[in-house]
Design an enzyme around this catalytic site. Structure first.
Site, short mmCIF file in Angstrom:
data_model
loop_
_atom_site.label_atom_id
_atom_site.label_comp_id
_atom_site.label_asym_id
_atom_site.label_seq_id
_atom_site.Cartn_x
_atom_site.Cartn_y
_atom_site.Cartn_z
CG ASP A 136 -16.22 -1.54 11.23
OD1 ASP A 136 -15.75 -0.64 10.50
OD2 ASP A 136 -15.50 -2.28 11.92
CE LYS A 149 -6.32 -3.21 14.19
NZ LYS A 149 -6.65 -3.21 12.78
CG ASP A 182 -14.29 0.41 14.27
OD1 ASP A 182 -15.19 -0.42 14.50
OD2 ASP A 182 -13.23 0.10 13.69
N1 GDD Z 1 -15.46 -8.34 2.23
C1 GDD Z 1 -14.55 -8.38 3.20
N2 GDD Z 1 -13.58 -9.36 3.16
N3 GDD Z 1 -14.60 -7.48 4.20
C2 GDD Z 1 -13.66 -7.56 5.17
C3 GDD Z 1 -12.66 -8.54 5.19
C4 GDD Z 1 -12.61 -9.50 4.11
O1 GDD Z 1 -11.76 -10.39 4.02
N4 GDD Z 1 -11.88 -8.34 6.29
C5 GDD Z 1 -12.41 -7.27 6.94
N5 GDD Z 1 -13.49 -6.81 6.28
C6 GDD Z 1 -14.31 -5.64 6.61
C7 GDD Z 1 -14.93 -5.68 8.00
O2 GDD Z 1 -16.22 -6.24 7.94
C8 GDD Z 1 -14.97 -4.19 8.36
O3 GDD Z 1 -16.16 -3.55 7.87
C9 GDD Z 1 -13.80 -3.59 7.60
O4 GDD Z 1 -13.45 -4.54 6.60
C10 GDD Z 1 -12.58 -3.30 8.49
O5 GDD Z 1 -12.23 -4.47 9.20
P1 GDD Z 1 -12.06 -4.44 10.78
O6 GDD Z 1 -11.72 -5.83 11.17
O7 GDD Z 1 -13.22 -3.78 11.43
O8 GDD Z 1 -10.75 -3.56 10.92
P2 GDD Z 1 -10.28 -2.65 12.14
O9 GDD Z 1 -11.43 -1.93 12.73
O10 GDD Z 1 -9.44 -3.48 13.05
O11 GDD Z 1 -9.29 -1.61 11.42
C11 GDD Z 1 -9.70 -0.93 10.24
O12 GDD Z 1 -10.55 0.17 10.56
C12 GDD Z 1 -9.93 1.23 11.32
C13 GDD Z 1 -10.99 2.32 11.49
O13 GDD Z 1 -12.07 1.85 12.18
C14 GDD Z 1 -8.45 -0.44 9.51
O14 GDD Z 1 -8.87 0.06 8.25
C15 GDD Z 1 -7.73 0.65 10.29
O15 GDD Z 1 -6.64 1.17 9.52
C16 GDD Z 1 -8.71 1.79 10.60
O16 GDD Z 1 -8.06 2.79 11.40
MG MG Z 2 -13.49 -2.00 12.52
#
Ligand code: GDD
Ligand code: MG
Length: 291
Positions: free
Chosen positions: A102, A153, A211
């Site tokens: 994403d 976070k 993001d």
């Molecule tokens: N297959 C799979 N299974 N994918 C998952 C799962 C799961 O259980 N959980 C989350 N994802 C995927 C989401 O679809 C997304 O593409 C990615 O993992 C990250 O999840 P988000 O829910 O978007 O996380 P975030 O945006 O709060 O935080 C993450 O991204 C940040 C940067 O944008 C973390 O990696 C942070 O450390 C990072 O800074």
């Molecule tokens: Mg994200």
């Protein structure tokens, strides 16, 4: 080079859009987000892409077909569990890339892989600078790029560090041993803290980065990727008495006389009725979304 892309999340912050369309398939400048990401990975020599799927994999598979590989988790395994499950299913036994599905970015993946190899790292994280890191994973490094702390976070105002995890990693297959199979494991909460001081490195990138996972950033990503002036799909019907400026109008939309659309996204099939003014909004078909 192989890349595992995490596309299994439910995209809760983008509901109700993601009730019908999984986040990677939401359009950015009238093309599914994942097309942009696949193009970026390929431009850096990635020749095999394994999607770690969970939520609504069929819509993704129907679009990309044989172009990509798909691994579908029996239940959500978390970010670390999903990377490991996909890597094991795809029998990855060499240095590989893993990324969140994403993030719209033009970061220098070739440079990240070269840095990873040069440092002899076990895993390397791309970093991006932000003003408020509380929505992200915060990464502190020493002068040589070794990670000294990873905090997912952090509460607002609790850290002076402004470099965050950009969601793109290079990993050695050995790190998969840190992820026990069959249960949910977070790469951010469970794996990175264990790897601090144990071969975890990070490299800052100055490239464009966003993001798409919140309404505001989804809108911003669309506006960033549209051509100057805006983008109107050829199948959309814009009344000559409507004003559309700096916006993305999807296929089959109708913008009626007297409507004003500024800095907004109108998703496929939506109607903007006569006299309505939209400023910095995202709208979809009735029942789909209005922000
Ligand atoms: N297959 C799979 N299974 N994918 C998952 C799962 C799961 O259980 N959980 C989350 N994802 C995927 C989401 O679809 C997304 O593409 C990615 O993992 C990250 O999840 P988000 O829910 O978007 O996380 P975030 O945006 O709060 O935080 C993450 O991204 C940040 C940067 O944008 C973390 O990696 C942070 O450390 C990072 O800074
Ligand atoms: Mg994200």
């Amino acid at each position: 080079m192989i890349a595992v892309v995490l596309v299994g999340g439910e995209g809760t912050r983008l509901r109700p859009l993601t009730y019908t369309t999984p986040k990677p398939m939401l359009p950015i400048a009238n093309r599914p987000f994942l097309e942009h990401q696949v193009e970026h990975l390929r431009s850096h020599g990635v020749d095999r892409i394994v999607l770690a799927c969970g939520y609504k994999p069929d819509a993704i598979r129907a679009h990309f077909g044989d172009e990509l590989d798909y691994v579908v988790e029996p239940e959500p395994l978390g970010t670390g569990g999903a990377i490991a499950f996909a890597a094991r299913e795809a029998a990855i036994d060499e240095t590989f890339v893993a990324c969140n599905g994403d993030v719209l970015t033009d970061l220098d993946l070739t440079g990240l892989v070269a840095f990873h190899r040069d440092r002899g790292a076990r895993m390397t994280i791309a970093l991006h600078p932000v003003d408020d890191p509380s929505r992200y994973g915060v990464v502190a490094t020493d002068g040589d790029g070794a990670v000294t702390a990873f905090i997912e976070k952090p509460p607002p105002g609790s850290t002076p560090v402004r470099t965050i995890n950009a969601g793109t990693y290079v990993a050695e297959p050995g790190v998969l041993d840190l992820v026990p199979p069959g249960r949910s494991v977070s790469v951010e909460y469970d794996v990175f803290p264990q790897l601090v001081g144990e071969g975890l490195c990070a490299l800052a990138d100055e490239g464009a980065w966003i993001d798409i996972g919140t309404p505001a950033s989804y809108l911003a990503a669309n506006l960033e990727r549209m051509p100057p002036g805006g983008l109107v799909d050829p199948t959309a019907v814009v009344d000559p008495k409507a004003v559309v400026e700096g916006s993305v109008i999807g296929p089959g939309c109708r913008i009626e006389a007297g409507a004003h659309v500024h800095g907004s996204v109108v998703l496929a099939g939506a109607l903007v009725p006569a006299g309505v003014t939209m400023d910095n909004l995202v709208v979809g078909r009735t029942g789909e979304s209005v922000w």
